[in-house]
Design a protein around this motif. Sequence first.
Motif, PDB file in Angstrom:
ATOM      1  N   THR A   9      45.510 -16.024 127.434  1.00 14.78           N
ATOM      2  CA  THR A   9      46.493 -17.031 127.051  1.00 14.78           C
ATOM      3  C   THR A   9      46.248 -18.327 127.801  1.00 14.78           C
ATOM      4  N   CYS A  10      46.663 -19.416 127.175  1.00 17.85           N
ATOM      5  CA  CYS A  10      46.679 -20.731 127.824  1.00 17.85           C
ATOM      6  C   CYS A  10      47.896 -21.452 127.251  1.00 17.85           C
ATOM      7  N   VAL A  11      49.019 -21.328 127.949  1.00 12.91           N
ATOM      8  CA  VAL A  11      50.312 -21.812 127.446  1.00 12.91           C
ATOM      9  C   VAL A  11      50.504 -23.274 127.865  1.00 12.91           C
ATOM     10  N   HIS A  12      50.362 -24.156 126.902  1.00 15.28           N
ATOM     11  CA  HIS A  12      50.506 -25.603 127.116  1.00 15.28           C
ATOM     12  C   HIS A  12      49.583 -26.110 128.220  1.00 15.28           C
ATOM     13  N   GLY A  13      48.444 -25.454 128.400  1.00 19.20           N
ATOM     14  CA  GLY A  13      47.504 -25.878 129.430  1.00 19.20           C
ATOM     15  C   GLY A  13      46.376 -26.741 128.917  1.00 19.20           C
ATOM     16  N   LEU A  14      45.967 -26.549 127.664  1.00 17.09           N
ATOM     17  CA  LEU A  14      44.857 -27.327 127.117  1.00 17.09           C
ATOM     18  C   LEU A  14      45.171 -28.819 127.039  1.00 17.09           C
ATOM     19  N   HIS A  15      46.450 -29.181 127.087  1.00 16.62           N
ATOM     20  CA  HIS A  15      46.822 -30.599 127.059  1.00 16.62           C
ATOM     21  C   HIS A  15      46.212 -31.357 128.240  1.00 16.62           C
ATOM     22  N   TYR A  16      45.882 -30.619 129.319  1.00 15.40           N
ATOM     23  CA  TYR A  16      45.415 -31.251 130.556  1.00 15.40           C
ATOM     24  C   TYR A  16      43.923 -31.007 130.814  1.00 15.40           C
ATOM     25  N   ILE A  17      43.259 -30.381 129.855  1.00 14.36           N
ATOM     26  CA  ILE A  17      41.848 -30.030 130.007  1.00 14.36           C
ATOM     27  C   ILE A  17      40.978 -31.119 129.390  1.00 14.36           C
ATOM     28  N   GLY A  18      39.826 -31.396 130.018  1.00 18.29           N
ATOM     29  CA  GLY A  18      38.891 -32.367 129.454  1.00 18.29           C
ATOM     30  C   GLY A  18      38.152 -31.800 128.259  1.00 18.29           C
ATOM     31  N   ASP A  19      37.214 -30.910 128.497  1.00 18.05           N
ATOM     32  CA  ASP A  19      36.435 -30.332 127.395  1.00 18.05           C
ATOM     33  C   ASP A  19      37.191 -29.143 126.806  1.00 18.05           C
ATOM     34  N   LYS A  20      38.169 -29.455 125.973  1.00 14.34           N
ATOM     35  CA  LYS A  20      39.024 -28.431 125.380  1.00 14.34           C
ATOM     36  C   LYS A  20      38.233 -27.464 124.490  1.00 14.34           C
ATOM     37  N   SER A  36      39.463 -24.355 138.999  1.00 14.26           N
ATOM     38  CA  SER A  36      39.333 -25.211 137.821  1.00 14.26           C
ATOM     39  C   SER A  36      39.047 -24.346 136.601  1.00 14.26           C
ATOM     40  N   ALA A  37      39.780 -24.578 135.534  1.00 11.34           N
ATOM     41  CA  ALA A  37      39.525 -23.841 134.293  1.00 11.34           C
ATOM     42  C   ALA A  37      38.146 -24.168 133.725  1.00 11.34           C
ATOM     43  N   HIS A  38      37.615 -25.331 134.072  1.00 10.74           N
ATOM     44  CA  HIS A  38      36.283 -25.692 133.596  1.00 10.74           C
ATOM     45  C   HIS A  38      35.199 -24.830 134.238  1.00 10.74           C
ATOM     46  N   ASP A  39      35.440 -24.428 135.481  1.00  9.06           N
ATOM     47  CA  ASP A  39      34.381 -23.792 136.264  1.00  9.06           C
ATOM     48  C   ASP A  39      34.550 -22.294 136.435  1.00  9.06           C
ATOM     49  N   TRP A  40      35.760 -21.778 136.274  1.00 13.72           N
ATOM     50  CA  TRP A  40      36.012 -20.368 136.572  1.00 13.72           C
ATOM     51  C   TRP A  40      35.436 -19.462 135.479  1.00 13.72           C
ATOM     52  N   HIS A  41      34.877 -18.340 135.907  1.00 16.03           N
ATOM     53  CA  HIS A  41      34.396 -17.321 134.980  1.00 16.03           C
ATOM     54  C   HIS A  41      34.784 -15.954 135.531  1.00 16.03           C
ATOM     55  N   THR A  44      45.385  -4.793 134.570  1.00 15.15           N
ATOM     56  CA  THR A  44      44.890  -5.885 135.404  1.00 15.15           C
ATOM     57  C   THR A  44      45.478  -7.189 134.880  1.00 15.15           C
ATOM     58  N   LEU A  45      46.106  -7.956 135.759  1.00 17.38           N
ATOM     59  CA  LEU A  45      46.703  -9.241 135.419  1.00 17.38           C
ATOM     60  C   LEU A  45      46.055 -10.308 136.289  1.00 17.38           C
ATOM     61  N   LEU A  46      45.622 -11.397 135.665  1.00 17.59           N
ATOM     62  CA  LEU A  46      44.923 -12.443 136.403  1.00 17.59           C
ATOM     63  C   LEU A  46      45.396 -13.806 135.942  1.00 17.59           C
ATOM     64  N   GLY A  47      45.801 -14.643 136.889  1.00 17.98           N
ATOM     65  CA  GLY A  47      46.209 -16.008 136.591  1.00 17.98           C
ATOM     66  C   GLY A  47      45.320 -17.009 137.281  1.00 17.98           C
ATOM     67  N   ILE A  48      44.974 -18.095 136.574  1.00 17.92           N
ATOM     68  CA  ILE A  48      44.153 -19.166 137.128  1.00 17.92           C
ATOM     69  C   ILE A  48      44.910 -20.473 136.966  1.00 17.92           C
ATOM     70  N   ASP A  49      44.990 -21.241 138.050  1.00 11.92           N
ATOM     71  CA  ASP A  49      45.675 -22.531 137.971  1.00 11.92           C
ATOM     72  C   ASP A  49      45.001 -23.530 138.901  1.00 11.92           C
ATOM     73  N   LEU A  50      44.894 -24.762 138.474  1.00  9.59           N
ATOM     74  CA  LEU A  50      44.224 -25.794 139.256  1.00  9.59           C
ATOM     75  C   LEU A  50      44.978 -26.114 140.534  1.00  9.59           C
ATOM     76  N   VAL A  51      46.307 -26.163 140.456  1.00 10.64           N
ATOM     77  CA  VAL A  51      47.118 -26.583 141.596  1.00 10.64           C
ATOM     78  C   VAL A  51      47.370 -25.426 142.558  1.00 10.64           C
ATOM     79  N   GLY A  52      47.604 -24.222 142.026  1.00  9.36           N
ATOM     80  CA  GLY A  52      47.816 -23.071 142.884  1.00  9.36           C
ATOM     81  C   GLY A  52      49.163 -23.059 143.577  1.00  9.36           C
ATOM     82  N   TYR A  53      50.153 -23.661 142.944  1.00  3.59           N
ATOM     83  CA  TYR A  53      51.508 -23.699 143.516  1.00  3.59           C
ATOM     84  C   TYR A  53      52.302 -22.522 142.954  1.00  3.59           C
ATOM     85  N   PHE A  54      51.955 -21.311 143.415  1.00  2.00           N
ATOM     86  CA  PHE A  54      52.489 -20.095 142.811  1.00  2.00           C
ATOM     87  C   PHE A  54      53.891 -19.778 143.334  1.00  2.00           C
ATOM     88  N   GLN A  55      54.685 -19.153 142.454  1.00  2.00           N
ATOM     89  CA  GLN A  55      56.072 -18.840 142.804  1.00  2.00           C
ATOM     90  C   GLN A  55      56.155 -17.875 143.978  1.00  2.00           C
TER      91      GLN A  55
END
Length: 231
Positions: free
Chosen positions: A127-138, A110-115, A85-96
């Motif tokens: 994983t969170c690859v260079h994503g925490l740079h843009y998160i509020g409550d890291k 939103s990474a803040h709200d998703w469970h 099972t592979l799952l990706g979460i992104d705020l913008v949703g501009y998927f390839q």
Amino acid sequence: MTDPRLLAHAALEQSSVVANNAMNRERGLSGVNSYTRDLGFDPFALLSSRLPAAVSWVDVCCGSGRALLEAEARFAAELPDADVTLLGIDLVGYFQSSPRTSRLRLRTASAHDWHPAHPAHPADLVTCVHGLHYIGDKLALLTTMAGWLTPGGTLAAHFDPGSIRHRDGSSAARHVLAEFRGAGVEYDSRRHLVTARGPAAPRFPATYLGADDTAGPGYTGQPAVTSHYDW
């Protein structure tokens, strides 16, 4: 919040620093510009090593989803019978592209709200690859992601301790790194990478105040968000 710079989650996610469609667009699974290079390990190899049991990977702030799409294609070609099972979460949703099989799901959230829909079925890799740079409550997100792990599962997330600040803007990096050590969480300062093995339960005695999207570039050279706490 006493400082007008500090934004709550909803306002932060409308910021041009956070809600951009350029973050993590081109990074693939392997090669020069890849998850394998940035994380220091191959996610496909890690998941494959845990077969034939069912395995899962959750990628937070997955960007275009390119790495997950390439993992989906490799499993289809090399291990077609694997329970993955592979799952990706992104705020913008501009998927390839859209997923090609039922193994992969790409979610705009939103990474803040998703469970996870099924918290009783934790992940072998988060994983969170260079994503925490843009998160509020890291710190809350790090704690949450660690809680998704299977026993022996792996969390890997890029993180800048200097992005954690006190109310007055001074660095709280020392507090964060001390909590990491106490929880058995590793921090690689060369890769700017947090890693943990499940089960992991880092806890931070801090109250989140808000985030500053005007702090300027982080260690990547790109604009980033600082997160402010009372300790």
